[in-house]
Write an enzyme that holds these catalytic residues in place. Structure first.
Site, PDB file in Angstrom:
ATOM      1  N   GLN A 125     146.407  29.028  42.446  1.00  0.00           N
ATOM      2  CA  GLN A 125     145.454  27.933  42.259  1.00  0.00           C
ATOM      3  C   GLN A 125     145.939  26.652  42.908  1.00  0.00           C
ATOM      4  OE1 GLN A 125     144.071  28.676  37.801  1.00  0.00           O
ATOM      5  NE2 GLN A 125     142.664  27.396  38.992  1.00  0.00           N
TER       6      GLN A 125
ATOM      7  N   ASP B 275     141.390  20.737  36.501  1.00  0.00           N
ATOM      8  CA  ASP B 275     142.775  20.253  36.530  1.00  0.00           C
ATOM      9  C   ASP B 275     143.013  19.332  37.726  1.00  0.00           C
ATOM     10  OD1 ASP B 275     144.056  21.198  34.200  1.00  0.00           O
ATOM     11  OD2 ASP B 275     143.909  23.225  34.990  1.00  0.00           O
TER      12      ASP B 275
ATOM     13  N   HIS C  27     144.224  30.007  29.173  1.00  0.00           N
ATOM     14  CA  HIS C  27     143.692  29.089  28.169  1.00  0.00           C
ATOM     15  C   HIS C  27     143.087  29.755  26.939  1.00  0.00           C
ATOM     16  CE1 HIS C  27     144.441  25.456  30.376  1.00  0.00           C
ATOM     17  NE2 HIS C  27     143.865  25.944  31.453  1.00  0.00           N
TER      18      HIS C  27
HETATM   19  C1  3PY Z   1     140.198  24.265  36.584  1.00  0.00           C
HETATM   20  O1  3PY Z   1     139.097  23.773  36.838  1.00  0.00           O
HETATM   21  O2  3PY Z   1     141.206  23.592  36.325  1.00  0.00           O
HETATM   22  C2  3PY Z   1     140.359  25.700  36.577  1.00  0.00           C
HETATM   23  O3  3PY Z   1     141.457  26.183  36.477  1.00  0.00           O
HETATM   24  C3  3PY Z   1     139.125  26.535  36.686  1.00  0.00           C
HETATM   25  O4  3PY Z   1     139.361  27.874  36.601  1.00  0.00           O
HETATM   26 MG    MG Z   2     142.920  24.879  35.781  1.00  0.00          MG
END
Ligand code: 3PY
Ligand code: MG
Length: 254
Positions: free
Chosen positions: A145, A173, A45
């Site tokens: 993630q 997200d 980001h």
């Molecule tokens: C989110 O909260 O989407 C993240 O990727 C935090 O690092």
């Molecule tokens: Mg994120």
């Protein structure tokens, strides 16, 4: 390569880090000397470019482990980020087992994966190539993630994939995937976070999470989340600037 980050991660040793979003070596060096175990260099980001990220890793090492969040899950980013010397990668939005398998494939040298061999910073610009190749697959941490409701649904399969070392929760997200962007305390989002934690716990998988405040992260730590990302460089800078200024203004007539 000085790497025990992966070992610490697999041992579920609590490690507190922070996000680096500002390009340049200065903040990286300052924060690496402030007691953080690890730094989360965010190329997803921020405007941090590849060469900036390499310099930031050099500035922060060996005080803090440097893990880079790649801008996307494609092969080019994964190999280039590993070649600048990241001790691990955080890959956003890994929502399916196929995507997770592909990430491992891109990040590991043959025979485990299909990472291509080059000479760059990670390999001592060629002077440490053999040594690096020998150790890379066991030293580099692969973190994916879980930050979409589809990822939560597929997580039981994702956590069983060989090579995935940690699941990092992205609360923001994740909230967006329920059309509740930013409402991370919403019961549906919290329930998804609990489901992720439970699935990881059952699979004996290390888990990480981002949070802006220590209180929420302390609770997560108590319940077994070990890879903690607290706040960001920019939030800390603006937060302490405001606090100092407010303090100054409230105790004098400035
Ligand atoms: C989110 O909260 O989407 C993240 O990727 C935090 O690092
Ligand atoms: Mg994120």
């Amino acid at each position: 390569m000085r790497t025990n980050f992966r070992k610490r991660l697999l041992n579920k040793e609590p490690m507190i880090g922070t996000l680096l979003t500002i390009s340049g070596t200065e903040a990286a060096e300052i924060l690496s000397k402030s007691g953080f175990d690890w730094l989360f260099i965010d190329m997803e980001h921020s405007a941090i470019g590849l060469h900036d990220a390499q310099l930031m890793i050099q500035a922060a090492s060996p005080n803090a482990h440097c893990i880079v969040r790649v801008p996307g899950k494609d092969e080019i980013w994964i190999k280039r980020v590993l070649d600048i010397g990241a001790e691990g990668i955080i890959v956003p939005q890994v929502n399916t087992p196929q995507e997770a398998r592909q990430v491992v494939n891109f990040a590991q040298y043959p025979p485990e994966g299909k990472r291509s061999a080059g000479i760059a910073k990670a390999q001592g610009f060629g002077t440490e190539l053999n040594q690096y190749i020998e150790n890379a697959n066991k030293d580099i941490a692969i973190i994916t993630q879980c930050e979409h409701k589809d990822g939560v649904k597929n997580l039981p399969e994702i956590v069983s994939i060989e090579g995935i070392d940690c699941i990092f929760i992205g609360p923001y997200d994740l909230s967006g995937s329920f059309n509740k962007l930013g409402k991370i305390d919403d019961p549906e989002v919290q329930e998804a976070i609990e489901t992720i934690k439970k699935t990881c716990h059952q699979a004996d998988m290390a888990t990480g999470i981002f949070g802006t405040q220590p209180d929420a992260l302390k609770e997560h730590k108590k319940t077994g989340i070990s890879l903690l990302a607290l706040s960001t460089d920019s939030l800390m800078l603006s937060g302490s600037a405001r606090q100092l200024l407010n303090n100054m203004k409230s105790s004098s007539n400035v």
